[in-house]
Scaffold this active site. Structure first.
Site, PDB file in Angstrom:
ATOM      1  N   GLU A 118     -35.068 -17.079 -18.681  1.00 21.89           N
ATOM      2  CA  GLU A 118     -34.148 -16.080 -18.144  1.00 21.89           C
ATOM      3  C   GLU A 118     -33.251 -15.618 -19.284  1.00 21.89           C
ATOM      4  O   GLU A 118     -32.576 -16.445 -19.920  1.00 21.89           O
ATOM      5  CB  GLU A 118     -33.306 -16.636 -16.985  1.00 21.89           C
ATOM      6  CG  GLU A 118     -34.142 -16.925 -15.736  1.00 21.89           C
ATOM      7  CD  GLU A 118     -33.291 -17.283 -14.518  1.00 21.89           C
ATOM      8  OE1 GLU A 118     -32.120 -17.665 -14.681  1.00 21.89           O
ATOM      9  OE2 GLU A 118     -33.820 -17.165 -13.388  1.00 21.89           O
ATOM     10  N   GLU A 142     -30.034 -14.136 -20.768  1.00 25.35           N
ATOM     11  CA  GLU A 142     -28.658 -14.041 -20.282  1.00 25.35           C
ATOM     12  C   GLU A 142     -27.685 -13.964 -21.461  1.00 25.35           C
ATOM     13  O   GLU A 142     -28.033 -14.264 -22.598  1.00 25.35           O
ATOM     14  CB  GLU A 142     -28.312 -15.273 -19.425  1.00 25.35           C
ATOM     15  CG  GLU A 142     -29.318 -15.523 -18.300  1.00 25.35           C
ATOM     16  CD  GLU A 142     -28.829 -16.494 -17.242  1.00 25.35           C
ATOM     17  OE1 GLU A 142     -27.604 -16.733 -17.181  1.00 25.35           O
ATOM     18  OE2 GLU A 142     -29.677 -16.998 -16.485  1.00 25.35           O
ATOM     19  N   ASP A 154     -31.916 -19.455 -19.937  1.00 25.58           N
ATOM     20  CA  ASP A 154     -31.869 -20.399 -18.823  1.00 25.58           C
ATOM     21  C   ASP A 154     -33.302 -20.693 -18.397  1.00 25.58           C
ATOM     22  O   ASP A 154     -33.828 -20.103 -17.458  1.00 25.58           O
ATOM     23  CB  ASP A 154     -31.049 -19.772 -17.684  1.00 25.58           C
ATOM     24  CG  ASP A 154     -31.099 -20.597 -16.414  1.00 25.58           C
ATOM     25  OD1 ASP A 154     -31.316 -21.812 -16.499  1.00 25.58           O
ATOM     26  OD2 ASP A 154     -30.924 -20.006 -15.325  1.00 25.58           O
ATOM     27  N   GLN A 182     -37.983 -25.311  -8.752  1.00 28.78           N
ATOM     28  CA  GLN A 182     -36.755 -24.659  -8.276  1.00 28.78           C
ATOM     29  C   GLN A 182     -36.871 -24.211  -6.817  1.00 28.78           C
ATOM     30  O   GLN A 182     -35.979 -24.460  -6.005  1.00 28.78           O
ATOM     31  CB  GLN A 182     -36.456 -23.447  -9.176  1.00 28.78           C
ATOM     32  CG  GLN A 182     -35.218 -22.647  -8.770  1.00 28.78           C
ATOM     33  CD  GLN A 182     -35.130 -21.317  -9.517  1.00 28.78           C
ATOM     34  OE1 GLN A 182     -35.808 -21.085 -10.511  1.00 28.78           O
ATOM     35  NE2 GLN A 182     -34.290 -20.429  -9.018  1.00 28.78           N
ATOM     36  N   GLU A 205     -40.276 -11.798 -12.712  1.00 28.73           N
ATOM     37  CA  GLU A 205     -40.148 -10.369 -12.438  1.00 28.73           C
ATOM     38  C   GLU A 205     -41.205  -9.570 -13.207  1.00 28.73           C
ATOM     39  O   GLU A 205     -41.785  -8.625 -12.676  1.00 28.73           O
ATOM     40  CB  GLU A 205     -38.760  -9.873 -12.836  1.00 28.73           C
ATOM     41  CG  GLU A 205     -37.625 -10.385 -11.976  1.00 28.73           C
ATOM     42  CD  GLU A 205     -36.298  -9.857 -12.489  1.00 28.73           C
ATOM     43  OE1 GLU A 205     -35.989  -8.679 -12.263  1.00 28.73           O
ATOM     44  OE2 GLU A 205     -35.566 -10.631 -13.139  1.00 28.73           O
TER      45      GLU A 205
HETATM   46 CA    CA Z   1     -29.991 -18.058 -14.615  1.00 24.46          CA
END
Ligand code: CA
Length: 418
Positions: free
Chosen positions: A205, A207, A239, A246, A366
């Site tokens: 991820e 960020e 991340d 998850q 995504e």
């Molecule tokens: Ca995150």
């Protein structure tokens, strides 16, 4: 809008030119001056450094020679003392660095203290106290909801009222370059059976992280206007996320082992003052946030940062931070709104930075739409999730003063087998 006030504020004629030869437009030119921690063959003990182009100024040694009243901030082998010193010290030290590096009279002292960046090993720059990860990009939340719960409302009921977050694991925040071992854990298969084993849906991820310097008092909220008093600067964050672990564990209490195995950060912390020219108005909010989160008419803290994500050196996405719904001052105000106090070294990350277009998405779930449309790489291979040996790199740029472009450095990491 500038926070480069007082002694650190450059005069109108200040161009960022340097006797070191680093061009003002270099990503790590004199407009940036990020702080990090390094070791090299001559110095096995960690030292504080400032990136100057392709070199690193040994600030532990330079401060002892030129800034003895602040030298104790740079002798501890981490940025912790500098972070705790507060905005007046941050500003004075940044002003001193600009003077040293632009005035040739300091060249004789500083030239021997410039180390080629290729000769050092960067270390974790500060002791991570608490780590919180937000979820503040509307397009990311929308995309993930469409993937996981098609046909249902994309945004949770609270999402436009508060910056949602979860508390992450500070002890597994690692510096860029640290290998990431594929985690194992529980997952549920489509037929309902539950097994334990290596994740088959490992993701990244992209960020942006914010690093707290000055602590706050237990029981006292930090208002929006207190942001720059407490937050020192910005780093890049990956991340890492094991989606199968998850999604099985997250209901009802949120992410835990699917995230806590590793979080990577860039080695350079860019001071907030370097981002003055990148500050823009955030998107309009509807409904208007409650008063403690309402930044209408306040100094804007949207940031025009563009991220670049590469997988095995192939560019796969360019997420735009400027569209984030909640700003970092709002995140900090919310984080402390119940009286929870800040500690030096607290790290809070923005949440995945994403966009509507495929080339703007900030994670593989995504980009591959959870495997429905695997991402095709420039070398012809495809990915739904990360393979062993894959390397993910996140870099970022932002506008600097006078048309320049700042770099925010890089966070990268390679996947090792379980
Ligand atoms: Ca995150």
């Amino acid at each position: 809008m500038t926070s480069e006030t007082g002694p650190s504020r450059p005069g109108a004629s200040w161009t960022g030119a340097s006797w070191t030869g680093v061009p003002a437009e270099h990503p790590f030119g004199l407009h940036t001056l990020p702080y990090g921690v390094f070791t090299d063959a001559a110095h096995p003990q960690p030292r504080i450094g400032v990136a100057v182009g392709e070199a690193i100024l040994d600030l532990t040694a330079a401060s002892a020679a030129l800034l003895p009243e602040h030298a104790s901030l740079f002798s501890g082998g981490s940025l912790d003392a500098l972070l705790a010193a507060g905005p007046a010290s941050w500003s004075a030290i940044r002003a001193a660095l600009r003077r040293w590096l632009s005035d040739e009279r300091h060249a004789a002292v500083l030239t021997p203290l410039l180390v080629p960046a290729t000769e050092v090993k960067m270390q974790l720059p500060f002791t991570v106290a608490d780590y919180v990860d937000f979820y503040s990009c509307e397009q990311h939340v929308t995309n993930v909801a469409q993937i996981l719960r098609p046909g249902q409302p994309a945004l949770p009921a609270n999402w436009r009222h508060l910056p949602a977050s979860y508390h992450g694991r500070a002890g597994t925040v690692v510096v860029s370059g640290t290998p990431v071992r594929r985690p194992s854990g529980q997952r549920r298969h489509p037929d309902g059976t539950v097994t334990f084993g290596p994740s088959t849906a490992l993701d990244f991820e992209a960020e942006v992280g914010f690093v707290v310097g000055t602590p706050s008092t237990l029981g006292r909220a930090v208002p929006l206007s207190g942001f720059a008093e407490h937050v020192f600067g910005v780093c890049l964050v990956n991340d890492w996320s094991a989606r199968d672990i998850q999604f099985w564990e997250s209901v009802p209490l949120g992410p835990m082992l699917g995230k806590s195995f590793a979080t990577s950060i860039s080695p350079w912390v860019v001071p907030l003052a370097a981002l003055d020219a990148a500050r823009i108005h955030p998107p309009a909010r509807d409904p208007r946030p409650l008063p403690y989160l309402d930044d209408t008419g306040a100094e804007p803290w949207g940031l025009d940062i563009t991220l670049q994500v590469r997988l095995n050196e192939m560019l796969i996405s360019r997420p735009l931070f400027r569209r984030m719904y909640w700003t970092a001052p709002q995140q900090l105000a919310h984080l402390t709104s119940n009286g929870a106090s800040l500690r030096t070294g607290d790290l809070f990350a923005s949440g995945t930075v994403s966009g509507a277009a495929p080339g703007e998405r900030g994670c593989l779930i995504e980009l591959s739409w959870n495997g429905a449309t695997p991402l095709r790489l420039a070398d012809g291979s495809t990915r739904s999730f990360l393979a062993d040996g894959d390397e993910v790199s996140i870099t970022a740029t932002a506008p600097g003063p006078a048309g320049s472009t700042l770099g925010l450095g890089e966070v990268h990491g390679r996947i090792r087998p379980a």
